[in-house]
Design a protein around this motif. Structure first.
Motif, PDB file in Angstrom:
ATOM      1  N   ARG A 164       0.828  -1.205   0.000  1.00 41.50           N
ATOM      2  CA  ARG A 164       0.000   0.000   0.000  1.00 41.50           C
ATOM      3  C   ARG A 164       0.862   1.254   0.000  1.00 41.50           C
ATOM      4  N   PHE A 208       2.396   1.611  -3.444  1.00 38.43           N
ATOM      5  CA  PHE A 208       1.386   2.027  -4.413  1.00 38.43           C
ATOM      6  C   PHE A 208       1.083   3.513  -4.290  1.00 38.43           C
ATOM      7  N   TYR A 245       4.153   5.635  -5.598  1.00 37.05           N
ATOM      8  CA  TYR A 245       4.212   5.685  -7.064  1.00 37.05           C
ATOM      9  C   TYR A 245       3.010   6.437  -7.639  1.00 37.05           C
TER      10      TYR A 245
END
Length: 161
Positions: A23, A26, A29
């Motif tokens: 998480r 993610f 990014y």
């Protein structure tokens, strides 16, 4: 009668749950991609085909492109500090605590008595602790000889070292 508290803290990264790592990766990014898209959008205002050169439009394009540029750079530069786990070893209470910190908040994620630990290994200045079922619990690097001898003494007393 005097009560003392002896807690050793080490901030080495331990076994972080994979869902939390994914998480965080993610979102990091995602921020970088959104920041890049905003930068490209600010640049695209000037490069679009059929761009008009009216005075009113130039001022509006300049304001939008600066806003998109600053917002994009801000998104690309932000990052979360890794929320690692800290290992606290309390030789008075004879327990090992894993503590996860989020900013100023600290939460105990695991508390294990030294007698309930699995086998411990001493490798130089590092002590590897494992749970009773054999899972890796923590790796503690101790440069201070007095603190290391205190921890190893507690582990020897419990028959774990």
């Amino acid at each position: 009668m005097t009560a003392t508290f002896d807690a050793m803290t080490d901030t080495d990264q331990t076994d972080v749950p994979k869902a939390l790592e994914a998480r965080a990766l993610f979102t990091a990014y995602g921020r970088k991609i959104a920041g890049g898209a905003l930068l490209l959008a600010g640049l695209g205002l000037w490069l679009e085909p059929g761009a008009h050169v009216d005075t009113d439009l130039i001022l509006m394009k300049l304001g939008l492109s600066l806003t998109f540029g600053f917002a994009g750079l801000a998104l690309m530069q932000t990052h979360n500090a890794p929320s690692g786990q800290e290992v606290e070893i309390d030789t008075v209470r004879r327990e090992v605590r894993l503590i996860r910190s989020h900013g100023r908040k600290r939460a105990v994620t695991r508390r294990t008595a030294i007698r309930d630990l699995g086998r411990a290994e001493e490798i130089g200045e590092t002590v590897r602790l494992s749970a009773a079922n054999g899972d890796f619990l923590a790796e503690v690097s101790l440069a201070d000889a007095a603190v290391r001898s205190s921890l190893c003494g507690a582990l020897r007393d419990a028959g774990k070292l």
